[in-house]
Scaffold this motif. Structure first.
Motif, PDB file in Angstrom:
ATOM      1  N   ALA A 136       0.762  -1.156  -0.295  1.00  0.00           N
ATOM      2  CA  ALA A 136       0.182   0.038  -0.084  1.00  0.00           C
ATOM      3  C   ALA A 136       0.990   1.237   0.068  1.00  0.00           C
ATOM      4  CB  ALA A 136      -0.942   0.154   1.099  1.00  0.00           C
ATOM      5  N   MET A 137       1.744   1.219   0.627  1.00  0.00           N
ATOM      6  CA  MET A 137       2.984   2.312   0.772  1.00  0.00           C
ATOM      7  C   MET A 137       3.360   2.673  -0.632  1.00  0.00           C
ATOM      8  SD  MET A 137       6.317   2.891   2.970  1.00  0.00           S
ATOM      9  CE  MET A 137       6.944   1.284   2.567  1.00  0.00           C
ATOM     10  N   ILE A 138       3.718   1.551  -1.403  1.00  0.00           N
ATOM     11  CA  ILE A 138       4.624   1.801  -2.742  1.00  0.00           C
ATOM     12  C   ILE A 138       3.419   2.140  -3.558  1.00  0.00           C
ATOM     13  CG2 ILE A 138       5.394   0.575  -4.719  1.00  0.00           C
ATOM     14  CD1 ILE A 138       7.023  -1.304  -2.478  1.00  0.00           C
ATOM     15  N   ALA A 139       2.197   1.893  -3.484  1.00  0.00           N
ATOM     16  CA  ALA A 139       0.922   2.305  -4.323  1.00  0.00           C
ATOM     17  C   ALA A 139       0.924   3.840  -3.983  1.00  0.00           C
ATOM     18  CB  ALA A 139      -0.180   1.419  -4.074  1.00  0.00           C
ATOM     19  N   GLY A 140       0.959   4.123  -2.708  1.00  0.00           N
ATOM     20  CA  GLY A 140       0.723   5.618  -2.436  1.00  0.00           C
ATOM     21  C   GLY A 140       1.822   6.497  -2.880  1.00  0.00           C
ATOM     22  N   MET A 141       3.156   5.927  -3.098  1.00  0.00           N
ATOM     23  CA  MET A 141       4.282   6.507  -3.669  1.00  0.00           C
ATOM     24  C   MET A 141       4.111   6.801  -5.068  1.00  0.00           C
ATOM     25  SD  MET A 141       7.546   5.414  -1.819  1.00  0.00           S
ATOM     26  CE  MET A 141       7.397   4.354  -0.418  1.00  0.00           C
ATOM     27  N   ALA A 142       3.584   5.658  -5.644  1.00  0.00           N
ATOM     28  CA  ALA A 142       3.394   5.635  -7.309  1.00  0.00           C
ATOM     29  C   ALA A 142       2.397   6.654  -7.389  1.00  0.00           C
ATOM     30  CB  ALA A 142       3.184   4.255  -7.792  1.00  0.00           C
TER      31      ALA A 142
END
Length: 145
Positions: free
Chosen positions: A122-128
């Protein structure tokens, strides 16, 4: 050589998180539970990190090159704006709900903790989402050289 040093520093950081118990969301949530069974150990971990960073940044500011010869890239001062406040709020809510912040989540995900893996994805998705939605000038932060 740089990659080896980066790996060793990351390994040391991860081991520090494991030894301090910061990969256990219960420990973090115990710190945030000031009205219940409060666990102050996270404050000591943060205090130790601040002390190390204080002296490391003081040394880094006096240098023009890194220990392995690369250029020094130190963060500059930036004004407190709406983006910073909203980002801090989102980070704090996520930290309080999940009991993970980015470093410990990655370490715990690597250890196979399902909740940490979900948090990290979820963190990586938010960064993207941020990266693709940010203005071009906002994509690269201030760099001092």
């Amino acid at each position: 050589m740089n990659r080896l040093v980066e790996f060793l520093v990351g390994l040391l950081f991860g081991l520090g998180l494991i030894l301090s118990g910061m990969t256990d969301p219960g420990k973090v949530l115990g710190f945030l539970d000031i009205a219940g069974a409060w666990d102050p150990s996270l404050a000591f971990v943060m205090g130790g990190a601040i002390a190390v960073a204080f002296f490391a940044f003081a040394l880094a500011r006096r240098r023009t090159t890194a220990f392995l010869g690369g250029a020094m890239h130190l963060p500059g001062a930036a004004p407190i704006d709406r983006r910073l406040l909203v980002g801090s709020l989102v980070f704090g809510v996520g930290w309080g709900l999940a009991g993970f912040c980015p470093g410990p989540a990655v370490v715990a995900a690597g250890a196979g903790v399902t909740e940490a893996l979900v948090f990290t994805l979820a963190m990586i998705a938010g960064m993207a989402v941020h990266e693709f939605g940010a203005q071009p000038a906002a994509r690269s932060g201030p760099v001092l050289e």
